[in-house]
Write an enzyme that holds these catalytic residues in place. Structure first.
Site, mmCIF file in Angstrom:
data_model
loop_
_atom_site.group_PDB
_atom_site.id
_atom_site.type_symbol
_atom_site.label_atom_id
_atom_site.label_comp_id
_atom_site.label_asym_id
_atom_site.label_seq_id
_atom_site.Cartn_x
_atom_site.Cartn_y
_atom_site.Cartn_z
ATOM 1 N N TYR A 1 84.958 -104.735 -36.039
ATOM 2 C CA TYR A 1 84.438 -104.204 -37.299
ATOM 3 C C TYR A 1 85.657 -103.711 -38.081
ATOM 4 O O TYR A 1 86.272 -102.703 -37.725
ATOM 5 C CB TYR A 1 83.464 -103.063 -37.042
ATOM 6 N N TYR B 1 87.925 -95.987 -38.223
ATOM 7 C CA TYR B 1 88.270 -97.322 -37.760
ATOM 8 C C TYR B 1 89.352 -97.254 -36.669
ATOM 9 O O TYR B 1 89.215 -97.839 -35.599
ATOM 10 C CB TYR B 1 88.757 -98.177 -38.929
ATOM 11 N N LYS C 1 88.996 -98.264 -32.665
ATOM 12 C CA LYS C 1 89.835 -99.292 -32.042
ATOM 13 C C LYS C 1 90.612 -98.718 -30.852
ATOM 14 O O LYS C 1 90.789 -99.400 -29.832
ATOM 15 C CB LYS C 1 90.798 -99.890 -33.070
#
Length: 284
Positions: A61, A127, A131
């Site tokens: 994503y 984000y 990750k």
């Protein structure tokens, strides 16, 4: 070798399928319609069918700003998805290649030297946090792993897919006479074609672990855009701006250049300079 590429229609996935096919591997490409990595049952079903000896996960994503308001979506794909893959690979004793990002760094706003694999991460966005969580799951669960951090990917599939920075700049350069681009974020734009060649070299070794892999050199997004226009023969008035002036929902690292010395030492392979890679991409 039987290799399954997850996210095979994305920019990196497309180039991986092409690059690895030249080595006579038995390749299977899985799209989001064929496997949902957030769902353990979907992972088990799709991978049992292809029976891989090695899995390369390029699914992610990547909507950095949207992740700030939908963290559950980012963590499902970027953290729980890799966890499901790691559990599958550990259960079946197969290798997992997982693609991560330079956005696991950024907390040190004064950084000026390239990050090594041994440097402490410090993500400053949802984000980046998602990750990094995915990295930790893979490294903790799956003994046979390659985790590859890279940066600023662009590839030919971006011309017809969701785009990339190069394609966006080419479009805006034709639509507008003037652009404002951030000039205080340093990184290394990386060609997915070059990264695919790097992965091909790395999986031929037994040197499992964490690696930084990008094209050579460093630049800002402003300089990158200016170079795109120069190479493409476009005349656009460029205004350099600061990160604060852009006012994006998610914070970005001010410096996220990666030191790739460990990868080069292990493989004897190095990627071209980012300008050379860009020229090759534009000529293609």
């Amino acid at each position: 070798m039987r290799i399954t590429v997850i996210g095979s229609q994305g920019q990196l996935g497309c180039d991986l399928m092409s690059t690895l096919s030249s080595d006579r591997h038995q390749l299977t490409g899985l799209t989001h319609q064929q496997i949902t990595i957030e769902d353990a049952d979907s992972v088990e079903s799709a991978l049992t069918e292809s029976q891989p000896e090695l899995i390369i996960n390029t699914a992610a994503y990547n909507k950095v700003d949207q992740a700030e308001s939908t963290p559950e979506v980012a963590f499902a794909t970027n953290a729980l998805g890799p966890r499901n893959l790691a559990l599958y690979c550990q259960k079946h004793k197969i290798r997992l290649v997982h693609i991560s990002t330079d956005y696991v760094f950024g907390f040190d706003s004064t950084r000026k030297s390239a990050y090594r694999e041994t440097d402490l991460p410090g993500p400053i966005s949802v984000y980046g946090q998602s990750k990094l969580a995915g990295e930790y799951f893979v490294r903790a669960i799956c003994a046979q792993h390659f985790v590859i951090r890279t940066c600023g990917l662009y590839g030919t599939a971006g011309k017809s897919g969701n785009g990339n920075f190069v394609e966006t700049m080419l479009r805006l350069g034709q639509e507008r006479d003037e652009l404002s681009i951030i000039n205080d974020q340093y990184c290394t734009p990386t060609s997915t074609l070059d990264l695919s060649a790097a992965i091909k070299n790395l999986i031929q070794t037994d040197r499992l672990g964490l690696y930084h892999v990008t094209n050579e050199g460093q630049t800002t997004w402003f300089e990158f855009a200016q170079t795109i226009f120069d190479f493409a023969g476009l005349t656009v008035k460029m205004n350099p701006i600061l990160t604060e002036q852009y006012n994006a929902p998610a914070e970005r690292p001010r410096f996220s250049v990666l030191d790739c010395a460990q990868f080069k030492k292990v493989t004897g392979f190095s990627l071209p300079h980012w300008k050379e890679a860009l020229q090759t991409y534009l000529e293609s």
